[in-house]
Design a protein around this motif. Structure first.
Motif, PDB file in Angstrom:
ATOM      1  N   THR A  88       0.833  -1.211   0.000  1.00 25.96           N
ATOM      2  CA  THR A  88       0.000   0.000   0.000  1.00 25.96           C
ATOM      3  C   THR A  88       0.861   1.251   0.000  1.00 25.96           C
ATOM      4  O   THR A  88       0.604   2.209  -0.736  1.00 25.96           O
ATOM      5  N   LEU A  89       1.903   1.252   0.817  1.00 23.87           N
ATOM      6  CA  LEU A  89       2.782   2.425   0.894  1.00 23.87           C
ATOM      7  C   LEU A  89       3.540   2.645  -0.413  1.00 23.87           C
ATOM      8  O   LEU A  89       3.744   3.791  -0.832  1.00 23.87           O
ATOM      9  N   VAL A  90       3.963   1.571  -1.057  1.00 22.34           N
ATOM     10  CA  VAL A  90       4.654   1.710  -2.342  1.00 22.34           C
ATOM     11  C   VAL A  90       3.718   2.319  -3.385  1.00 22.34           C
ATOM     12  O   VAL A  90       4.112   3.181  -4.173  1.00 22.34           O
ATOM     13  N   ARG A  91       2.455   1.877  -3.405  1.00 18.62           N
ATOM     14  CA  ARG A  91       1.490   2.458  -4.342  1.00 18.62           C
ATOM     15  C   ARG A  91       1.271   3.937  -4.056  1.00 18.62           C
ATOM     16  O   ARG A  91       1.103   4.741  -4.970  1.00 18.62           O
ATOM     17  N   LEU A  92       1.280   4.304  -2.782  1.00 15.70           N
ATOM     18  CA  LEU A  92       1.012   5.683  -2.384  1.00 15.70           C
ATOM     19  C   LEU A  92       2.213   6.601  -2.571  1.00 15.70           C
ATOM     20  O   LEU A  92       2.080   7.733  -3.065  1.00 15.70           O
ATOM     21  N   LEU A  93       3.396   6.115  -2.208  1.00 11.69           N
ATOM     22  CA  LEU A  93       4.588   6.964  -2.185  1.00 11.69           C
ATOM     23  C   LEU A  93       5.556   6.712  -3.330  1.00 11.69           C
ATOM     24  O   LEU A  93       6.380   7.574  -3.653  1.00 11.69           O
ATOM     25  N   GLY A  94       5.496   5.527  -3.915  1.00 16.05           N
ATOM     26  CA  GLY A  94       6.473   5.133  -4.924  1.00 16.05           C
ATOM     27  C   GLY A  94       7.568   4.285  -4.306  1.00 16.05           C
ATOM     28  O   GLY A  94       7.879   4.427  -3.113  1.00 16.05           O
ATOM     29  N   PRO A  95       8.193   3.401  -5.095  1.00 15.90           N
ATOM     30  CA  PRO A  95       9.186   2.465  -4.542  1.00 15.90           C
ATOM     31  C   PRO A  95      10.432   3.140  -3.998  1.00 15.90           C
ATOM     32  O   PRO A  95      11.113   2.574  -3.130  1.00 15.90           O
ATOM     33  N   ASP A  96      10.759   4.344  -4.467  1.00 24.86           N
ATOM     34  CA  ASP A  96      11.985   5.011  -4.013  1.00 24.86           C
ATOM     35  C   ASP A  96      11.841   5.590  -2.616  1.00 24.86           C
ATOM     36  O   ASP A  96      12.848   5.977  -1.998  1.00 24.86           O
ATOM     37  N   ARG A  97      10.632   5.668  -2.103  1.00 27.59           N
ATOM     38  CA  ARG A  97      10.422   6.296  -0.800  1.00 27.59           C
ATOM     39  C   ARG A  97       9.979   5.293   0.265  1.00 27.59           C
ATOM     40  O   ARG A  97       9.484   5.677   1.311  1.00 27.59           O
ATOM     41  N   VAL A  98      10.173   4.024  -0.018  1.00 27.99           N
ATOM     42  CA  VAL A  98       9.824   2.986   0.949  1.00 27.99           C
ATOM     43  C   VAL A  98      10.975   1.995   1.049  1.00 27.99           C
ATOM     44  O   VAL A  98      11.479   1.536   0.028  1.00 27.99           O
ATOM     45  N   ARG A  99      11.397   1.675   2.273  1.00 30.45           N
ATOM     46  CA  ARG A  99      12.415   0.659   2.508  1.00 30.45           C
ATOM     47  C   ARG A  99      11.778  -0.434   3.367  1.00 30.45           C
ATOM     48  O   ARG A  99      11.143  -0.140   4.376  1.00 30.45           O
ATOM     49  N   VAL A 100      11.980  -1.676   2.972  1.00 32.54           N
ATOM     50  CA  VAL A 100      11.278  -2.778   3.612  1.00 32.54           C
ATOM     51  C   VAL A 100      12.254  -3.787   4.188  1.00 32.54           C
ATOM     52  O   VAL A 100      13.207  -4.198   3.511  1.00 32.54           O
ATOM     53  N   TRP A 101      12.018  -4.188   5.439  1.00 34.07           N
ATOM     54  CA  TRP A 101      12.749  -5.274   6.080  1.00 34.07           C
ATOM     55  C   TRP A 101      11.731  -6.385   6.355  1.00 34.07           C
ATOM     56  O   TRP A 101      10.981  -6.327   7.345  1.00 34.07           O
ATOM     57  N   PRO A 102      11.685  -7.402   5.515  1.00 39.08           N
ATOM     58  CA  PRO A 102      10.643  -8.427   5.682  1.00 39.08           C
ATOM     59  C   PRO A 102      10.960  -9.437   6.768  1.00 39.08           C
ATOM     60  O   PRO A 102      12.123  -9.675   7.111  1.00 39.08           O
ATOM     61  N   HIS A 103       9.906 -10.030   7.280  1.00 50.93           N
ATOM     62  CA  HIS A 103       9.954 -11.139   8.226  1.00 50.93           C
ATOM     63  C   HIS A 103       9.304 -12.315   7.502  1.00 50.93           C
ATOM     64  O   HIS A 103       8.547 -12.105   6.541  1.00 50.93           O
ATOM     65  N   PRO A 104       9.558 -13.565   7.887  1.00 56.21           N
ATOM     66  CA  PRO A 104       8.833 -14.667   7.246  1.00 56.21           C
ATOM     67  C   PRO A 104       7.320 -14.440   7.317  1.00 56.21           C
ATOM     68  O   PRO A 104       6.787 -14.089   8.364  1.00 56.21           O
ATOM     69  N   SER A 105       6.652 -14.619   6.201  1.00 54.12           N
ATOM     70  CA  SER A 105       5.203 -14.403   6.160  1.00 54.12           C
ATOM     71  C   SER A 105       4.473 -15.535   6.854  1.00 54.12           C
ATOM     72  O   SER A 105       5.014 -16.632   7.055  1.00 54.12           O
ATOM     73  N   SER A 106       3.218 -15.280   7.208  1.00 55.12           N
ATOM     74  CA  SER A 106       2.397 -16.332   7.819  1.00 55.12           C
ATOM     75  C   SER A 106       2.215 -17.496   6.861  1.00 55.12           C
ATOM     76  O   SER A 106       2.095 -18.655   7.287  1.00 55.12           O
ATOM     77  N   VAL A 107       2.225 -17.200   5.561  1.00 55.22           N
ATOM     78  CA  VAL A 107       2.084 -18.263   4.560  1.00 55.22           C
ATOM     79  C   VAL A 107       3.324 -19.154   4.556  1.00 55.22           C
ATOM     80  O   VAL A 107       3.223 -20.388   4.516  1.00 55.22           O
ATOM     81  N   SER A 108       4.502 -18.553   4.610  1.00 54.66           N
ATOM     82  CA  SER A 108       5.734 -19.349   4.674  1.00 54.66           C
ATOM     83  C   SER A 108       5.775 -20.208   5.932  1.00 54.66           C
ATOM     84  O   SER A 108       6.142 -21.394   5.891  1.00 54.66           O
ATOM     85  N   LEU A 109       5.380 -19.631   7.060  1.00 53.74           N
ATOM     86  CA  LEU A 109       5.375 -20.384   8.313  1.00 53.74           C
ATOM     87  C   LEU A 109       4.345 -21.510   8.275  1.00 53.74           C
ATOM     88  O   LEU A 109       4.610 -22.624   8.750  1.00 53.74           O
ATOM     89  N   ALA A 110       3.169 -21.237   7.694  1.00 56.19           N
ATOM     90  CA  ALA A 110       2.135 -22.276   7.604  1.00 56.19           C
ATOM     91  C   ALA A 110       2.612 -23.446   6.756  1.00 56.19           C
ATOM     92  O   ALA A 110       2.425 -24.613   7.121  1.00 56.19           O
ATOM     93  N   CYS A 111       3.225 -23.140   5.616  1.00 53.06           N
ATOM     94  CA  CYS A 111       3.724 -24.217   4.751  1.00 53.06           C
ATOM     95  C   CYS A 111       4.813 -25.023   5.454  1.00 53.06           C
ATOM     96  O   CYS A 111       4.896 -26.253   5.298  1.00 53.06           O
ATOM     97  N   ALA A 112       5.632 -24.342   6.234  1.00 49.63           N
ATOM     98  CA  ALA A 112       6.675 -25.046   6.978  1.00 49.63           C
ATOM     99  C   ALA A 112       6.074 -26.006   7.996  1.00 49.63           C
ATOM    100  O   ALA A 112       6.564 -27.130   8.181  1.00 49.63           O
ATOM    101  N   ARG A 113       4.996 -25.572   8.661  1.00 50.07           N
ATOM    102  CA  ARG A 113       4.361 -26.434   9.657  1.00 50.07           C
ATOM    103  C   ARG A 113       3.645 -27.622   9.000  1.00 50.07           C
ATOM    104  O   ARG A 113       3.619 -28.727   9.526  1.00 50.07           O
ATOM    105  N   LEU A 114       3.045 -27.372   7.838  1.00 48.85           N
ATOM    106  CA  LEU A 114       2.232 -28.394   7.177  1.00 48.85           C
ATOM    107  C   LEU A 114       3.043 -29.325   6.287  1.00 48.85           C
ATOM    108  O   LEU A 114       2.561 -30.385   5.879  1.00 48.85           O
ATOM    109  N   GLY A 115       4.261 -28.910   5.934  1.00 49.52           N
ATOM    110  CA  GLY A 115       5.046 -29.679   4.976  1.00 49.52           C
ATOM    111  C   GLY A 115       4.539 -29.520   3.555  1.00 49.52           C
ATOM    112  O   GLY A 115       4.707 -30.413   2.723  1.00 49.52           O
ATOM    113  N   TRP A 116       3.926 -28.362   3.271  1.00 51.16           N
ATOM    114  CA  TRP A 116       3.419 -28.081   1.929  1.00 51.16           C
ATOM    115  C   TRP A 116       4.445 -27.284   1.134  1.00 51.16           C
ATOM    116  O   TRP A 116       5.122 -26.400   1.677  1.00 51.16           O
TER     117      TRP A 116
END
Length: 385
Positions: A88-116
């Motif tokens: 949302t912030l990238v759409r609003l401000l543009g990619p040059d004005r947003v810096r992102v430090w990601p954490h594992p997503s809930s989807v990645s964690l769910a797949c890890a738990r399920l073995g999917w």
């Protein structure tokens, strides 16, 4: 708004302890910390803490503007660029004005738990959206991960599916179970589909639509959809929509496809809405009114004229609305509408096809052919503006 950079840090249910050193550093250097109340409580330190207002999106530009002269850090759940505030912030401000430090997503964690395998799982977000959006994704033996929404509503929509609730992933209160009625608000729902579900290939059975006879029949509908050639993200005008079957089939081809269905009869228009919801595309916009008078919408990528062909100005308005590469398809059943199609074909070109369908039906103790009214289809692509 002054040119400043907004830092966005993904955080999980494990809170401060689960953050990488670089992410912690960005947070500690912030003057203003924004996020949900739950996320703000996960972080120690002295900041001006700004919880998200509700609704967030309309308030976000002004909120950022009021803190434009300060170092702002935004907290996000998991990966901020996956159904998150980072996008949302990238759409609003543009990619040059947003810096992102990601954490594992809930989807990645769910797949890890399920073995999917993550690349073989379909992810559906029901955050702030009706549960019926899930219906087109319920395909035989597919694996889905559902974000947000009500697990009990999903269970009602998918009675033959196996559901797994994954709560508070990565945190000390993590729990995995199979009771949709006992789901924590912070959860991911895993859905292992059963053998049921309607195909997303156009040409659904006529019986799945509520209609009063004004319905583009299955065989003709499949041909019409092939000529309309929907692509992800495109917009269709379904003019003289009847039961809305073309708009519904269009939107079912891809979640990002959109449609505006125009119908002059209020009862039929209400029926379109019910068909859209029942078949998993409740976002179809239904407009009650006469064409061409009401045809003043966002430029379409394709137009289907199923009714009202003989009304003066309908074809002209639809053709003018299309940009280069736009497709126009019109179906004619009566001699009068065929005459209109023939005239426009002579002027604009395109392809004419006559479709005559007969279906097997009982004849006494035997089976014979019961013909449907033939349909003349005109399809043309606009080469230039």
């Amino acid at each position: 708004m002054t040119e400043h950079v907004v830092r966005v840090v993904g955080i999980g249910a494990d809170g401060w302890e689960g953050l990488a050193p670089a992410a912690r550093d960005e947070i500690t250097r912030a003057e203003v910390l924004m996020g949900s109340a739950r996320q703000l409580d996960l972080v120690p330190g002295e900041f001006e803490r700004v919880p998200w207002p509700s609704p967030l999106l309309p308030a976000l530009p002004d909120l950022l503007r009021r803190h434009a002269d300060r170092r702002v850090c935004v907290l996000a759940s998991g990966d901020p660029m996956f159904h998150g505030i980072g996008s949302t912030l990238v759409r609003l401000l543009g990619p040059d004005r947003v810096r992102v430090w990601p954490h594992p997503s809930s989807v990645s964690l769910a797949c890890a738990r399920l073995g999917w395998a993550l690349d073989q799982v379909e992810v559906v977000s029901l955050v702030g959206r009706p549960a019926s959006l899930l219906l087109p994704h319920l395909q035989p033996h597919r694996r889905l991960l559902v974000l947000g929404g009500s697990p009990t509503e999903v269970a009602a929509l998918a009675p033959d599916a196996r559901l797994t609730v994954l709560e508070q992933l990565g945190g000390p209160r993590e729990r995995v179970h199979h009771d949709p009625a006992d789901a924590d608000p912070l959860h991911v729902l895993a859905v292992e589909c059963g053998p049921g579900g309607l195909t997303r290939v156009p040409g659904l059975p006529d019986a799945v639509f509520e209609h009063d006879g004004q319905l583009t029949k299955r065989e003709v509908r499949a041909i019409t959809m092939a000529l309309l050639a929907p692509r992800p993200g495109e917009l269709l005008w379904d003019v003289g929509a009847g039961a809305g079957s073309i708009a519904v089939e269009w939107c079912r081809t891809h979640p990002s496809c959109r449609a505006i269905a125009v119908e002059r009869d209020p009862e039929r228009a209400a029926r379109i809405g019910r068909n859209a919801s029942a078949l998993g595309v409740p976002g179809i916009r239904v407009v009650v009114g006469r064409s061409p008078q009401v045809l003043d919408f966002e430029r379409p990528d394709a137009v289907f004229i199923g009714g009202g062909l003989t009304a003066p100005g309908v074809v002209e308005r639809c053709w003018a609305a299309l940009g280069a590469g736009g497709r126009l398809v019109a179906n004619a059943v009566t001699l009068e509408s065929e005459a209109v199609v023939a005239r426009w074909h002579a002027e604009l070109g395109g392809e004419l096809t006559r479709v005559a369908v007969s279906r097997g039906a009982p004849v006494g103790g035997f089976t014979g052919w019961r013909p449907h009214m033939p349909v003349t289809t005109w399809a043309v692509t606009k080469e230039s503006e």
